[in-house]
Motif scaffolding. Structure first.
Motif, short mmCIF file in Angstrom:
data_model
loop_
_atom_site.label_atom_id
_atom_site.label_comp_id
_atom_site.label_asym_id
_atom_site.label_seq_id
_atom_site.Cartn_x
_atom_site.Cartn_y
_atom_site.Cartn_z
N UNK A 133 0.98 -1.47 0.02
CA UNK A 133 -0.02 0.43 -0.31
C UNK A 133 0.90 1.21 0.13
N UNK A 134 1.63 1.03 0.99
CA UNK A 134 3.22 2.40 0.74
C UNK A 134 3.42 2.89 -0.26
N UNK A 135 4.31 1.83 -1.40
CA UNK A 135 4.74 1.57 -2.29
C UNK A 135 3.35 2.15 -3.49
N UNK A 136 2.05 1.38 -3.70
CA UNK A 136 1.02 2.23 -4.61
C UNK A 136 0.97 3.90 -4.15
N UNK A 137 0.71 4.30 -2.78
CA UNK A 137 0.52 5.37 -2.44
C UNK A 137 1.85 6.59 -2.82
N UNK B 244 3.55 1.05 -11.50
CA UNK B 244 2.97 0.42 -9.45
C UNK B 244 2.55 -0.80 -9.52
N UNK B 245 2.70 -1.46 -10.96
CA UNK B 245 2.19 -2.81 -10.56
C UNK B 245 4.27 -3.23 -11.16
N UNK B 246 4.74 -2.07 -11.40
CA UNK B 246 6.39 -3.29 -11.30
C UNK B 246 7.02 -2.44 -10.62
N UNK B 247 6.98 -1.52 -9.81
CA UNK B 247 7.18 -1.37 -8.25
C UNK B 247 6.71 -2.40 -7.35
N UNK B 248 5.66 -3.04 -7.47
CA UNK B 248 5.45 -3.70 -6.14
C UNK B 248 6.21 -4.76 -6.50
N UNK B 249 5.96 -5.11 -8.22
CA UNK B 249 6.74 -6.84 -8.63
C UNK B 249 8.19 -6.58 -8.30
N UNK B 250 8.51 -5.04 -7.77
CA UNK B 250 10.11 -5.27 -7.47
C UNK B 250 10.38 -5.61 -6.56
N UNK C 52 -2.59 -7.91 -5.90
CA UNK C 52 -2.36 -6.99 -4.68
C UNK C 52 -2.44 -5.33 -5.33
N UNK C 53 -1.67 -4.80 -6.55
CA UNK C 53 -2.18 -3.36 -6.66
C UNK C 53 -3.88 -3.63 -7.04
N UNK C 54 -4.44 -3.89 -7.82
CA UNK C 54 -5.92 -4.57 -8.03
C UNK C 54 -6.39 -4.54 -7.19
N UNK C 55 -6.27 -4.54 -5.87
CA UNK C 55 -7.20 -4.94 -4.42
C UNK C 55 -6.73 -3.81 -3.77
N UNK C 56 -6.16 -3.18 -4.13
CA UNK C 56 -5.54 -1.82 -3.76
C UNK C 56 -5.91 -0.86 -4.04
N UNK C 57 -5.59 -0.25 -5.47
CA UNK C 57 -6.69 0.69 -5.63
C UNK C 57 -7.75 0.51 -6.35
N UNK C 58 -8.37 0.02 -6.42
CA UNK C 58 -9.81 -0.34 -6.71
C UNK C 58 -10.52 -0.89 -5.04
#
Length: 222
Positions: free
Chosen positions: A97-101, A113-119, A208-214
């Protein structure tokens, strides 16, 4: 015979004895010793105060570091203990969540954002690691960023938001990052040995990003 008036013997002037000067010297020495003792005492007190302040600061940091992590579902109810998304639990999802924000804050698009979380999944398992590995013993944090001056201070690399923001800046600076495969784009930023290393984490990052952004999942430090 004329009567002679007896003359008084001339009074002798006593020379000041050197013994009378010594008390002054002793008083000066005593005053100097007193001042030295007072100075030493003040330094000891200052040291004690500084030590107490340091202990209070460390205790505050520890209490903040031990704060509870909470994840809520789309209805606002806490997730049951042991609940995971794509295999990641509350601590890891809070870091995601911190990464997405951080990506939203710097204007990074959803794919970044997906690439960052994946990394971060591929580097640390979405945990803020305070150690590196054999190849990079100075690597730290979610993205295992090196201590080479390019990723900020130790505190920056250990901070999920700051380290993510620095990752985004490096990713978005690549002129062709959007045309690259996600794993290759991550590799260009991280400069690791295998450009295919992150590939297997992309589906989980997408979920994960989908769950956070949605907003079906909200994680925070409580």
């Amino acid at each position: 015979m004329p009567t002679r008036t007896p003359t008084r013997p001339a009074s002798r002037r006593r020379r000041p004895s050197s013994k009378r000067r010594r008390p002054t010297t002793k008083r000066r020495r005593s005053s100097t010793i007193t001042r030295r003792r007072e100075t030493r005492f003040a330094l000891v007190i200052a040291g004690v105060v500084a030590a107490i302040a340091l202990l209070i600061g460390v205790a505050s940091m520890n209490s903040a570091g031990n704060a509870a992590l909470a994840c809520l579902d789309e209805t606002g109810r806490p997730l049951e203990e042991g609940t995971t998304i794509a295999g990641y639990g509350a601590e890891q999802l809070a870091n995601a969540t911190a990464i997405v924000d951080a990506g939203v804050a710097v204007g990074a698009p959803i794919e970044a954002q997906r690439i960052a979380v994946m990394t971060a999944m591929g580097e640390s398992g979405l945990r803020v690691l305070d150690h590196g590995d054999a190849v990079g013993p100075d690597s730290r944090g979610l993205f295992q960023q090196r201590d080479n001056g390019g990723w900020g201070s130790y505190e920056d690399r250990m901070n999920p938001t700051v380290s993510a923001a620095n990752f985004y800046r490096a990713l978005l600076a690549l002129p062709d990052w959007q045309s690259l495969e996600p794993t290759v784009a991550a590799h260009r930023v991280q400069i690791n040995a295998d450009e295919r290393h992150y590939e297997r984490f992309y589906p989980a990052a997408h979920e994960v990003v989908a769950a956070i952004t949605e907003r079906s999942l909200t994680c925070s430090v409580g």
